[in-house]
Design a protein around this motif. Structure first.
Motif, short mmCIF file in Angstrom:
data_model
loop_
_atom_site.label_atom_id
_atom_site.label_comp_id
_atom_site.label_asym_id
_atom_site.label_seq_id
_atom_site.Cartn_x
_atom_site.Cartn_y
_atom_site.Cartn_z
N GLN A 1 -2.12 6.23 18.22
CA GLN A 1 -1.88 7.51 18.39
C GLN A 1 -2.13 8.77 17.28
N VAL A 2 -2.65 10.01 17.57
CA VAL A 2 -2.89 10.84 16.91
C VAL A 2 -1.75 11.84 16.54
N VAL A 3 -1.14 11.77 15.26
CA VAL A 3 0.05 12.86 15.12
C VAL A 3 -0.46 14.07 14.09
N PRO A 4 -0.29 15.18 14.33
CA PRO A 4 0.38 15.62 15.78
C PRO A 4 -0.56 15.29 17.01
N LEU B 1 0.75 -1.43 -0.03
CA LEU B 1 -0.08 -0.05 0.10
C LEU B 1 0.78 1.31 -0.01
N ALA B 2 1.98 1.21 0.49
CA ALA B 2 2.93 2.24 0.73
C ALA B 2 3.89 2.44 -0.32
N GLY B 3 3.83 1.24 -1.28
CA GLY B 3 4.70 1.29 -2.42
C GLY B 3 6.14 0.66 -1.95
N THR B 4 6.24 -0.17 -0.90
CA THR B 4 7.26 -0.72 -0.32
C THR B 4 7.19 -2.30 -0.35
N ARG B 5 8.16 -2.86 -0.24
CA ARG B 5 8.20 -4.30 0.09
C ARG B 5 8.80 -4.75 0.99
N ALA B 6 8.13 -5.46 2.09
CA ALA B 6 8.53 -5.60 3.49
C ALA B 6 8.29 -7.20 3.88
N ASP B 7 9.16 -7.64 4.81
CA ASP B 7 8.61 -8.84 5.46
C ASP B 7 7.34 -8.80 6.13
N PRO B 8 6.83 -9.77 6.27
CA PRO B 8 5.40 -9.68 7.32
C PRO B 8 5.93 -9.50 8.76
N ALA B 9 5.24 -8.29 9.44
CA ALA B 9 5.52 -8.08 10.74
C ALA B 9 4.76 -8.86 11.69
N SER B 10 5.49 -9.04 12.91
CA SER B 10 4.91 -9.88 13.96
C SER B 10 3.77 -8.90 14.63
N VAL B 11 3.67 -7.82 14.53
CA VAL B 11 2.59 -7.05 14.96
C VAL B 11 2.07 -6.14 13.77
N ARG B 12 0.74 -6.27 13.43
CA ARG B 12 0.26 -5.46 12.51
C ARG B 12 -0.07 -3.88 12.86
N ALA B 13 0.40 -3.14 11.92
CA ALA B 13 0.49 -1.74 12.25
C ALA B 13 -0.21 -1.17 10.84
N LEU B 14 -1.06 -0.12 11.24
CA LEU B 14 -2.00 0.65 10.27
C LEU B 14 -1.49 2.09 10.25
N THR B 15 -1.44 2.70 9.09
CA THR B 15 -1.33 4.29 9.34
C THR B 15 -2.50 4.85 8.17
N TYR B 16 -3.22 5.85 8.84
CA TYR B 16 -4.30 6.38 8.19
C TYR B 16 -3.71 7.94 7.96
N SER B 17 -3.53 8.55 6.89
CA SER B 17 -3.08 9.65 6.76
C SER B 17 -4.00 10.58 6.08
N ALA B 18 -4.35 11.97 6.65
CA ALA B 18 -5.03 12.88 6.29
C ALA B 18 -4.34 14.29 6.00
N ALA B 19 -5.08 15.13 5.52
CA ALA B 19 -4.42 16.50 5.25
C ALA B 19 -3.59 17.12 6.42
N GLU B 20 -4.44 16.98 7.63
CA GLU B 20 -4.04 17.69 8.96
C GLU B 20 -3.45 16.57 10.05
N VAL B 21 -3.71 15.51 10.02
CA VAL B 21 -3.39 14.42 11.10
C VAL B 21 -3.06 13.01 10.39
N THR B 22 -2.44 12.36 11.01
CA THR B 22 -2.13 10.90 10.68
C THR B 22 -2.53 10.05 11.95
N LEU B 23 -3.13 9.09 11.62
CA LEU B 23 -3.55 8.02 12.87
C LEU B 23 -2.76 6.71 12.56
N GLU B 24 -1.81 6.55 13.61
CA GLU B 24 -1.03 5.36 13.73
C GLU B 24 -1.42 4.39 14.59
N VAL B 25 -1.76 3.15 14.26
CA VAL B 25 -2.70 2.09 14.78
C VAL B 25 -1.74 0.95 14.80
#
Length: 145
Positions: A84-87, A50-74
């Motif tokens: 966490q909400v960033v900023p 989804l991010a245009g990269t190749r990676a080995d499967p992680a042991s913990v699943r991480a999701l990133t939702y990007s919007a114009a003013e905030v990012t949600l890291e889950v």
């Protein structure tokens, strides 16, 4: 062929001409769904492409939702979502299930939140910040997590 049969066939032909093809209906529904999406899933460790990269499967699943003013890291844990909400900023986070159920959790001043229990099935997140911003994500499924 009788007049009644001819009229019946003509009526059936006119009805068929008025029907919208199923593919058009599906495309319209898909486009309409995106009208309210503010944050797009830009990274999913279960499918890093989804991010245009190749990676080995992680042991913990991480999701990133990007919007114009905030990012949600889950981070998807065995029984909860931690994020966490960033900023960093305070607010409330709604977890909306496809079946209509909603759970609301607080987001503290440094942007941390915990959703317990972890959503089953397909869900979306809606963040409302203390200063009045609203961010809605697209639908996500945790199948296999």
């Amino acid at each position: 062929m009788t007049d009644e049969e001819l009229l019946a066939e003509l009526e059936a032909a006119l009805r068929a001409a008025d029907e919208v093809p199923a593919g058009f209906v599906d495309a319209g529904k898909s486009a309409f769904t995106w009208r309210g999406i503010d944050a797009e899933l830009t990274f999913d460790s279960a499918g890093a492409e989804l991010a245009g990269t190749r990676a080995d499967p992680a042991s913990v699943r991480a999701l990133t939702y990007s919007a114009a003013e905030v990012t949600l890291e889950v981070e998807v844990g065995p029984d909860a979502l931690h994020g966490q909400v960033v900023p960093p900023q305070a607010g409330e986070l709604d977890v909306r299930l496809r079946d209509g159920g909603t759970t609301t959790v607080p987001v503290d001043a440094v942007g941390w939140f915990v959703v317990r229990p972890k959503p089953a099935g397909t869900f979306r997140l809606r963040l409302r910040t203390a200063d009045g911003k609203t961010v809605l994500t697209d639908w996500t499924s945790l199948a296999g997590s």
